[in-house]
Design a protein around this motif. Structure first.
Motif, mmCIF file in Angstrom:
data_model
loop_
_atom_site.group_PDB
_atom_site.id
_atom_site.type_symbol
_atom_site.label_atom_id
_atom_site.label_comp_id
_atom_site.label_asym_id
_atom_site.label_seq_id
_atom_site.Cartn_x
_atom_site.Cartn_y
_atom_site.Cartn_z
ATOM 1 N N ASP A 135 17.008 -0.315 -16.637
ATOM 2 C CA ASP A 135 15.852 -1.145 -16.963
ATOM 3 C C ASP A 135 16.259 -2.333 -17.832
ATOM 4 O O ASP A 135 15.885 -2.435 -18.999
ATOM 5 N N THR A 144 13.577 -0.785 -11.784
ATOM 6 C CA THR A 144 12.273 -0.655 -12.457
ATOM 7 C C THR A 144 11.360 -1.857 -12.246
ATOM 8 O O THR A 144 10.314 -1.964 -12.890
ATOM 9 N N SER A 151 9.450 2.238 -8.805
ATOM 10 C CA SER A 151 9.193 1.805 -10.186
ATOM 11 C C SER A 151 8.147 2.633 -10.908
ATOM 12 O O SER A 151 8.167 2.733 -12.142
ATOM 13 N N ALA A 156 12.250 6.389 -13.209
ATOM 14 C CA ALA A 156 12.696 5.166 -12.542
ATOM 15 C C ALA A 156 13.947 4.554 -13.177
ATOM 16 O O ALA A 156 14.731 3.903 -12.492
#
Length: 480
Positions: A135, A144, A151, A156
């Motif tokens: 992320d 993400t 997502s 995620a």
């Protein structure tokens, strides 16, 4: 044509900005940070690790990243063939949105790795295509991203979940990170078409763009060093991203245009990374210097021991990335590779590639299970060992423990029964030494002859069905 061009380019560059196209490998630069030295010593005890190449490209079953690089059509074959480059690039980059590994279960991977005897992990956080499996705040080209199929999944942030699952199994975590990034405009600027794997603009003419790329890279690595728990290794790929003065004959061959000064300030990156992760091992692959704490021969095993820390990285199957019907190396081959590498003082980093749904091939799990069965019996001959001359004699490899004891590891061919006598030269047990076979308590009868040391294997042991390799423990040897 291409080879001739590269040769001419190489000659033209001999006096270009002080580049030295070196024909011999530059010397290894030892680490001086005590915490890193300590970690490197520990890493050399681990011996066996897993690397995982995984990304949206797994949906097509194509080689990771390279199909969008236009430098070598034979290597970067697009699927389906005949698609115009920019149409293909658009379809490739859209894979990030459809990537949806609904069966993602890193705990299952981690358990399989632990059962196989793997002690550390190197997970692909970003490959050359620039898609981030973490992320990051630097780009929306990531797992993400709000418009990505995965997502909304609570797991995620794939890299974070993977690192955590493996650490819970006692496996050390390492982050693979590609220095080049073919998605960001700071490396491949969309104002120009890409020519090869290198930046597609003149770094001297547009220095502010390159400085933005340096900051982009620094920021992403700092995110990994601060938000993903304890990391032991920063494994950097894309060795063509390096200062001009560190070009070699090999790296010159990776450019179809005049090489540029792709200095990303590794000193600044390493200092930052270690401020967050003390003792971090930094592996700036193929860039020989102070930030290549160990070297990484790829898909090959050196012919002889090396004088510095090293690791063979190799695929379990035929490809680094997922292939639907991949063929895996046999357990016998993989164990022989492990023994050969360890006897020469190296580590074995074995690649396993998840599919688009987040699962591994059944063959991968089965293979790791059988490796683990062998390791469970013979691990003492592998872990915490160092090389000892003569390293190998015929079908016998040697490893040395810290207490001075030695293992003679006999490599069994497929379907070969343990022989009645195992003979080796180069090391001699001390007089009266009690030799034993791992997996059995029997004292083995041995003697020295003109042929070397002969160790007799009782019929009762030969009938036990030992496979792949057997390790004979020699508690004390004559002075080395």
């Amino acid at each position: 044509m291409k080879k001739k061009y590269l040769i001419l380019l190489g000659f033209a560059l001999l006096g270009f900005n002080g580049i030295q196209a070196q024909s011999e490998e530059p010397p290894y630069v030892p680490e001086t940070d005590p915490a890193v030295v300590k970690k490197l010593d520990e890493w050399q005890d681990w011996k066996f690790g897993m690397i995982m190449h995984w990304g949206p490209y797994s949906q097509w079953g194509v080689v990771e990243s390279w199909s969008i690089c236009p430098e070598d059509e034979g290597w970067t074959q697009r699927k389906p063939a005949g698609v115009p480059y920019y149409d293909y690039l658009k379809k490739y980059e859209a894979l990030g949105k459809s990537f949806n590994p609904v069966h993602f279960n890193p705990e299952k991977w981690a358990k399989a790795a632990k059962d196989a005897g793997m002690k550390y992990l190197v997970f692909t956080t970003k490959h050359h295509d620039g898609f981030c499996m973490f992320d990051t705040k630097q780009t929306d080209y990531k797992i993400t991203a709000a418009d990505g199929a995965f997502s909304k999944n609570p797991r995620a942030n794939l890299a974070k979940e993977v690192f955590q699952a493996f650490r819970q199994e006692g496996i050390h975590a390492g982050a693979y990170f590609s220095k080049p990034d073919w998605h960001t405009e700071y490396y491949w600027w969309n104002y120009f078409p890409p020519k090869d794997r290198n930046p597609n603009y003149d770094l001297k003419k547009y220095p502010e763009r390159w400085n933005q790329f340096k900051q982009y890279t620094y920021n992403q690595i700092e995110e990994l060093m601060t938000g993903y728990g304890k990391l032991d290794i920063l494994w950097l790929d894309g060795g063509w991203v390096r200062p001009l003065k560190q070009q070699t004959k090999e790296s010159l061959s990776w450019s179809q245009t005049a090489p540029q000064d792709q200095d990303i300030d590794m000193g600044k990156i390493a200092t930052m990374a270690r401020s967050h992760q003390p003792g971090l091992i930094v592996v700036d692959r193929s860039v020989h210097g102070p930030y290549e704490n160990y070297r990484t021969p790829e898909q090959q095993i050196p012919d002889k021991p090396l004088s510095y820390p090293w690791e063979t990285c190799m695929t379990m199957g035929s490809s680094w990335s997922y292939v639907p019907d991949d063929k895996y190396k046999t357990v016998n081959v993989l164990i022989h590779n492990l023994v050969d590498i360890v006897a020469k003082g190296g580590n074995y980093l074995l690649n396993v590639a998840p599919g688009p749904d987040g699962e591994l091939h059944n063959d991968a799990y089965t293979t790791m299970k059988h490796i683990g069965e062998w390791i469970h019996i013979n691990g003492d001959a592998i872990y915490g060992t160092r090389a000892v001359a003569p390293y190998k004699d015929g079908k016998v490899c040697f490893t040395r423990k810290q207490d001075g004891s030695v293992y003679a590891i006999y490599l069994l061919d497929e379907q070969e029964q343990l022989p009645a006598v195992i003979t080796f030269k180069g090391l001699t047990p001390a007089k009266g030494a009690r030799l034993t076979l791992l997996g059995a308590n029997n004292k083995l009868v041995w003697k020295t002859t003109a042929a070397g040391v002969e160790v007799q294997i009782p019929a009762a042991l030969r009938s036990k069905g030992f496979q792949h390799a057997v390790a004979i423990k020699i508690p004390i040897v004559e002075k080395l």
